[in-house]
Design an enzyme around this catalytic site. Structure first.
Site: not given
Ligand code: SAH
Length: 387
Positions: A10, A16, A216, A245, A266, A314, A341
């Site tokens: 790369c 980067c 993801q 979330y 969400e 999450d 994460c």
């Molecule tokens: N579980 C999902 C998304 C995880 S990402 C998946 O696996 O695809 C984290 C998400 O949390 C984002 O979509 C973000 O908009 C949301 N988020 C952030 N703060 C929040 C809160 N206080 N209450 C509810 N959702 C929230």
């Protein structure tokens, strides 16, 4: 090929900043990521080996590039780490290869249509960014062209030419970002071709994904992660589940197939719109979605004397909050599945969960971001009074 080979093959790796690889092999990287999780979680329970990828290349289903000029040449690339200098990038070992080709074509079209690229210093010009999202199993491709204003000269011909060169593109969206911001996307989307979203299939379910919805970035490993979440939840069909979330509802919908009832919470309105649509298209009627803050929602549940059997959370990299953990404990789930994460915020939050009456019974990692320092982990907790 391993990390050392990426270093050699790369040309952008030093500037980067997307990959943080050093000289380690992929196996060493997995071992180090496990140690990262252990650093914050080992005091609660042992950590299983990272589930790695068999072929850890070109896995990114979401690819972004910023447009700019170097001397008089229009280029697309990424900002050099820690700066706002653009490094032109023609191909990338972790991004989807088809996306790189489309970015190259769009850069050429910008030149031939003589469209101005945006200049961050003067705030003048039109074309700012390109974002490509691909449904890895459906092969649907969305191209989002981010412009500084609503105008788009030669829009029809531009789109026609792009489709002619890349008939694999299924939708093209213009996103308008008129703010002086580091955020890529603005709030307004206009579909220039197709329906303005893509679909992907994960764990046998079909999901619609809009330009700004979280999804993801590694679809293959997302399935590994979600299967582990299912095993951790060990649903029998009688449970009520909270998916906090929830994004576009992926985890909640997979769980709904084995639960009595699921509620997804969400903040992002577009993601919830996708989530509701997703439930319909998969004929799942035991799930509902709420736009709002997860803490507030669980607090109001407990005020109404409601509880849940299983909580899945999450959160973003910043993790959860102490008030979230208190609200979670107040609805008394027997089991909590925490997908994280960021091991550091995970460790901090586990402390709060322990104080709130939960013990950690299992921790494992899934490598979602090969060749970078990002680490994903999944932790299962149980209420302490449960045998
Ligand atoms: N579980 C999902 C998304 C995880 S990402 C998946 O696996 O695809 C984290 C998400 O949390 C984002 O979509 C973000 O908009 C949301 N988020 C952030 N703060 C929040 C809160 N206080 N209450 C509810 N959702 C929230």
């Amino acid at each position: 090929m391993g990390n050392a080979e990426i270093n050699k093959s790369c040309p952008y790796v030093k500037k980067c900043g997307a990959c943080h690889i050093g000289e380690r092999t992929y196996e060493e990287e997995l071992a180090q990521k496990k140690q990262q999780v252990e650093a914050y979680v080992k005091k609660y329970c042992p950590v299983a080996d990272m589930a790695g990828m068999y072929y850890p290349y070109h896995y990114r289903n979401k690819v972004h590039a910023v447009f700019g000029r170097i001397k008089d040449e229009v280029v697309a690339g990424t900002y050099e780490e820690g700066t706002h200098r653009i490094i032109p990038i023609k191909s990338c070992l972790i991004e989807d290869a088809q996306a790189s080709k489309i970015i190259e074509t769009v850069t050429d079209l910008i030149k031939s249509f003589k469209i101005w690229v945006y200049n961050e210093d003067t705030c003048r010009g039109l074309m700012r960014h390109i974002l490509i999202r691909k449904g890895m199993s459906t092969k649907q491709i969305m191209v989002v062209l981010v412009t500084a204003g609503p105008e788009f000269p030669h829009k029809k011909n531009f789109v026609a030419k792009l489709r002619e060169i890349h008939p694999e593109i299924t939708t093209i969206v213009q996103n308008i970002n008129d703010q002086n911001t580091t955020m890529v996307l603005g709030e307004k989307n206009k579909a220039l071709y197709g329906n303005g979203y893509i679909e992907d299939v994960l764990c046998g379910l079909r999901f619609r994904i809009s330009p700004s919805s979280f999804y993801q970035i590694n679809s293959a490993q997302a399935q590994v992660l979600y299967k582990k979440a299912m095993q951790a939840a060990a649903l029998t069909g009688t449970e009520t589940v909270i998916d906090a979330y929830c994004g576009i509802g992926t985890i909640g919908m997979i769980m709904a197939t084995k639960a009595k009832r699921v509620t997804g919470i969400e903040l992002n309105n577009d993601a919830v719109r996708d989530a509701k649509e997703n439930a319909k298209r998969n004929n799942i009627d035991n799930i509902r979605f709420v736009v709002g803050d997860a803490t507030e929602y669980m607090t109001s549940m407990s005020e109404n004397a409601e509880h849940a059997d299983v909580l899945v959370l999450d959160p973003p990299r910043s993790g959860s909050t102490e008030s979230f953990v208190k609200a979670a404990a107040s609805i008394a789930p027997k089991k909590i599945v925490y997908i994280s994460c960021n091991p550091e915020t995970l460790g901090r939050d586990l402390e709060w969960f322990h104080k709130a009456g939960y013990r950690t019974v299992k921790a494992e990692g899934v490598d979602m971001f090969a060749f970078t320092n990002h680490t994903e982990a999944i932790v299962t907790m149980q209420r302490k009074d449960r045998r």
